[in-house]
Design a protein around this motif. Sequence first.
Motif, PDB file in Angstrom:
ATOM      1  N   VAL A 103       0.872  -1.182   0.000  1.00 40.32           N
ATOM      2  CA  VAL A 103       0.000   0.000   0.000  1.00 40.32           C
ATOM      3  C   VAL A 103       0.901   1.222   0.000  1.00 40.32           C
ATOM      4  O   VAL A 103       1.730   1.403   0.901  1.00 40.32           O
ATOM      5  N   ALA A 104       0.746   2.076  -1.018  1.00 42.36           N
ATOM      6  CA  ALA A 104       1.589   3.259  -1.147  1.00 42.36           C
ATOM      7  C   ALA A 104       1.133   4.344  -0.177  1.00 42.36           C
ATOM      8  O   ALA A 104       0.003   4.349   0.321  1.00 42.36           O
ATOM      9  N   ALA A 105       2.038   5.259   0.073  1.00 43.02           N
ATOM     10  CA  ALA A 105       1.748   6.389   0.959  1.00 43.02           C
ATOM     11  C   ALA A 105       1.105   7.526   0.174  1.00 43.02           C
ATOM     12  O   ALA A 105       1.276   7.651  -1.040  1.00 43.02           O
ATOM     13  N   THR A 106       0.355   8.377   0.871  1.00 40.88           N
ATOM     14  CA  THR A 106      -0.254   9.549   0.258  1.00 40.88           C
ATOM     15  C   THR A 106       0.831  10.570  -0.074  1.00 40.88           C
ATOM     16  O   THR A 106       1.927  10.549   0.504  1.00 40.88           O
ATOM     17  N   TRP A 115       5.628  13.791   1.392  1.00 43.18           N
ATOM     18  CA  TRP A 115       6.186  15.136   1.549  1.00 43.18           C
ATOM     19  C   TRP A 115       6.666  15.350   2.973  1.00 43.18           C
ATOM     20  O   TRP A 115       7.726  15.909   3.217  1.00 43.18           O
ATOM     21  N   ASN A 116       5.874  14.882   3.921  1.00 44.89           N
ATOM     22  CA  ASN A 116       6.244  15.032   5.328  1.00 44.89           C
ATOM     23  C   ASN A 116       7.540  14.306   5.641  1.00 44.89           C
ATOM     24  O   ASN A 116       8.426  14.827   6.322  1.00 44.89           O
ATOM     25  N   ARG A 117       7.676  13.071   5.131  1.00 43.71           N
ATOM     26  CA  ARG A 117       8.870  12.283   5.430  1.00 43.71           C
ATOM     27  C   ARG A 117      10.102  12.887   4.769  1.00 43.71           C
ATOM     28  O   ARG A 117      11.180  12.952   5.379  1.00 43.71           O
ATOM     29  N   ASN A 118       9.969  13.302   3.518  1.00 43.23           N
ATOM     30  CA  ASN A 118      11.115  13.900   2.836  1.00 43.23           C
ATOM     31  C   ASN A 118      11.546  15.209   3.498  1.00 43.23           C
ATOM     32  O   ASN A 118      12.737  15.467   3.677  1.00 43.23           O
ATOM     33  N   LEU A 119      10.569  16.013   3.867  1.00 44.66           N
ATOM     34  CA  LEU A 119      10.891  17.291   4.484  1.00 44.66           C
ATOM     35  C   LEU A 119      11.501  17.093   5.866  1.00 44.66           C
ATOM     36  O   LEU A 119      12.397  17.827   6.285  1.00 44.66           O
ATOM     37  N   SER A 120      11.005  16.069   6.577  1.00 46.00           N
ATOM     38  CA  SER A 120      11.540  15.805   7.916  1.00 46.00           C
ATOM     39  C   SER A 120      12.987  15.360   7.858  1.00 46.00           C
ATOM     40  O   SER A 120      13.765  15.627   8.775  1.00 46.00           O
ATOM     41  N   LEU A 121      13.362  14.681   6.754  1.00 37.36           N
ATOM     42  CA  LEU A 121      14.756  14.275   6.618  1.00 37.36           C
ATOM     43  C   LEU A 121      15.660  15.472   6.328  1.00 37.36           C
ATOM     44  O   LEU A 121      16.799  15.538   6.799  1.00 37.36           O
ATOM     45  N   ALA A 176      10.279  20.956  10.247  1.00 39.41           N
ATOM     46  CA  ALA A 176       9.745  21.884   9.255  1.00 39.41           C
ATOM     47  C   ALA A 176       8.236  21.763   9.131  1.00 39.41           C
ATOM     48  O   ALA A 176       7.538  22.755   8.920  1.00 39.41           O
ATOM     49  N   LEU A 177       7.696  20.519   9.246  1.00 40.15           N
ATOM     50  CA  LEU A 177       6.247  20.358   9.125  1.00 40.15           C
ATOM     51  C   LEU A 177       5.517  21.052  10.257  1.00 40.15           C
ATOM     52  O   LEU A 177       4.493  21.693  10.035  1.00 40.15           O
ATOM     53  N   THR A 178       6.062  20.981  11.463  1.00 41.11           N
ATOM     54  CA  THR A 178       5.417  21.653  12.588  1.00 41.11           C
ATOM     55  C   THR A 178       5.398  23.172  12.357  1.00 41.11           C
ATOM     56  O   THR A 178       4.398  23.849  12.640  1.00 41.11           O
ATOM     57  N   SER A 179       6.488  23.704  11.806  1.00 40.94           N
ATOM     58  CA  SER A 179       6.542  25.131  11.528  1.00 40.94           C
ATOM     59  C   SER A 179       5.560  25.530  10.451  1.00 40.94           C
ATOM     60  O   SER A 179       4.911  26.571  10.499  1.00 40.94           O
TER      61      SER A 179
END
Length: 359
Positions: A329-332, A337-343, A348-351
Amino acid sequence: MAAALLALALGGCAPVIQFRSQDKAGTNEPAPPTEMITEQLITVERQQHQDVANQGLDELLVPNPAPYAIGSGDVLSIVVWDHPELAGTAVNASPGAPDPSGANAAPPGFVVDHLGRIQFPLIGLVPVEGLTEEEARAVLTKKLSRYLAGPNVTLRVQSYRSKRVYIDGEVKAPGLQAINDIPMTLVEALNRAGGLLPTADQSRIVLERSQQRYRVNLRDLVQKGINPGLVMLKPGDVVRVQSRDESKIFVSGEVITPKALTMHDGRLTLNEALGESGGISPLSGDARQVYVVRKTSGRTRVFRLDAREASSLALAEAFELQPKDIVYVAATPLANWNRNLSLLIPGALTSAVSATTRP
């Protein structure tokens, strides 16, 4: 900028995953085409599965088995009434010193030698290999009638040692099983081996005969109204009952509990696999991209289900998985985006969320 990135992720379209593989040289092969799971695809897959399951099955079904035929190594008990001097003894003992343990001693009687003959008093060597008990009795009676008036002969196989089958795998007592006067069917052989273990896969029983290999699905035979007792074994056959652990399905990706699942006697649908894994993750799973990756002979096939459609549950229940299938099952887009940005930028997502909700 963070708010713009978040809005773009939320409004973007879900990309379709491209599965690529490598050949033995390490170069990338073209991605296999993705096949949408539809009613037409399920019908074709089911028909192909039935054709493979029924392949060569007619050769194994014997409604009226022939009587037991005497073979080399069998020990015969022969009695000529009113002539006790013709009683048989253990004629197969090796010359020389006797065996004190008795481990190699055969029961008293007439042993069929490697040429299919027995040595009988008065008449000498008598070929009996390939004959039934009735036929061998008739041959002896005819030959003895030259020396005796109206001989009354009783003949039976005392020890069955010429024909065997081998049972292996998930049975209680694997090993050799001698074929006797009771027809050696597949069911008879399994019962003599103590029956199937709880870990046995009744849908994957392999029968090897000479250079041929047959796959027997007991569950499928019963559903079709075919008596499994008609599957007749021959001398030298090897029967292996495979374990359920050899028929696992692997569920990964955005599900609640990724795991390896055991098939239920050869059957597991896509709907059952997702259900036993807790279902698609409501936080990160993309219901539009449910994949089944299957390795077949010569190529890899990729199936895709859009679980948002109204008919998706019925399609998932009708789509039967095969051993070693991988359900993914693929991710949304937002999760990716959240995982890539978090790396790249931790926090950054919280901001970004704070920026969009700030008054």
